[in-house]
Design a protein around this motif. Structure first.
Motif, PDB file in Angstrom:
ATOM      1  N   PHE A   1      -3.658   3.807  -1.396  1.00  0.00           N
ATOM      2  CA  PHE A   1      -3.725   2.991  -2.603  1.00  0.00           C
ATOM      3  C   PHE A   1      -3.205   1.599  -2.269  1.00  0.00           C
ATOM      4  O   PHE A   1      -2.122   1.466  -1.694  1.00  0.00           O
ATOM      5  CB  PHE A   1      -2.863   3.612  -3.721  1.00  0.00           C
TER       6      PHE A   1
ATOM      7  N   HIS B   1     -12.408   3.897  -4.762  1.00  0.00           N
ATOM      8  CA  HIS B   1     -12.206   3.226  -6.054  1.00  0.00           C
ATOM      9  C   HIS B   1     -11.965   1.745  -5.802  1.00  0.00           C
ATOM     10  O   HIS B   1     -11.274   1.368  -4.864  1.00  0.00           O
ATOM     11  CB  HIS B   1     -11.011   3.877  -6.771  1.00  0.00           C
TER      12      HIS B   1
ATOM     13  N   ILE C   1      -3.587  -1.416  -9.310  1.00  0.00           N
ATOM     14  CA  ILE C   1      -4.168  -0.851  -8.096  1.00  0.00           C
ATOM     15  C   ILE C   1      -5.504  -1.541  -7.864  1.00  0.00           C
ATOM     16  O   ILE C   1      -6.410  -1.448  -8.694  1.00  0.00           O
ATOM     17  CB  ILE C   1      -4.355   0.676  -8.217  1.00  0.00           C
TER      18      ILE C   1
ATOM     19  N   SER D   1      -8.510   2.051  -3.756  1.00  0.00           N
ATOM     20  CA  SER D   1      -8.018   3.289  -3.169  1.00  0.00           C
ATOM     21  C   SER D   1      -9.181   3.972  -2.466  1.00  0.00           C
ATOM     22  O   SER D   1     -10.339   3.804  -2.861  1.00  0.00           O
ATOM     23  CB  SER D   1      -7.387   4.205  -4.222  1.00  0.00           C
TER      24      SER D   1
ATOM     25  N   SER E   1       0.843  -1.192   0.000  1.00  0.00           N
ATOM     26  CA  SER E   1       0.000   0.000   0.000  1.00  0.00           C
ATOM     27  C   SER E   1       0.882   1.247   0.000  1.00  0.00           C
ATOM     28  O   SER E   1       2.051   1.205   0.375  1.00  0.00           O
ATOM     29  CB  SER E   1      -0.929   0.011   1.214  1.00  0.00           C
TER      30      SER E   1
END
Length: 180
Positions: free
Chosen positions: A179, A128, A107, A110, A44
């Motif tokens: 993230f 997200h 990713i 997030s 992360s």
């Protein structure tokens, strides 16, 4: 699988589940396990900043990399759209996801809060997962609330506000995004 064959069948018993030793064994065994972050190579990154995002540049970035869900805006693809419109939509989504993966790697998720220039009193929410981003208003920054709406002095919540406080100009406004 039909839902009625799984839901409300009367076969689940909470007392049997609590007394079953297998779930306790899983917890005990997992204490010696390798953390999933190491096992699967998940990392992360936390982005923190004390300057606001530029609204137009942020909008371009988000629309270039995500399917952005905006409240009170019609869906990009509707149920009565043609099959061709659905295919075009899916292609646009794939292009966005490939663009994001090429620039930033894979990713998974997030989330956090953001400060948008020109909307200095509002906390922006950032969430997200996959190719879908949800960006919304979460309320007011503490610095814009009347003191009678602040947490009680001496409380954990008040200490957190004071830890984030950066004086009369910045107050508690910030970018804080995680993230994964």
């Amino acid at each position: 699988v039909p839902l009625d064959s799984v839901l409300r069948t009367g076969l689940f018993s909470m007392s049997k589940a609590v007394n079953a030793a297998s779930w306790m064994k899983v917890i005990e065994d997992s204490k010696n396990d390798v953390p999933e972050t190491e096992l699967y190579g998940i990392h992360s990154f936390v982005y923190k900043a004390r300057t606001p995002f530029h609204p137009a540049r942020l909008a371009f970035f988000l629309n270039d990399h995500f399917f952005v869900r905006v409240e009170d805006e019609p869906m990009e693809v509707r149920k009565n759209d043609s099959e061709e419109a659905h295919r075009a939509y899916e292609v646009r989504q794939q292009v966005r996801q490939m663009r994001m993966k090429k620039k930033f790697g894979h990713i998974l998720r997030s989330k956090g809060c953001m400060w948008l220039a020109g909307r200095d009193h509002l906390i922006g929410g950032w969430s997200h997962a996959g190719g879908v981003g949800d960006f919304s208003c979460l309320g007011f920054w503490m610095g814009f609330l009347p003191k009678n709406q602040w947490p009680a002095e001496g409380s954990k919540e008040y200490k957190r506000v004071m830890d984030l406080w950066q004086g009369p100009a910045l107050q508690d406004r910030r970018q804080e995004l995680v993230f994964i």
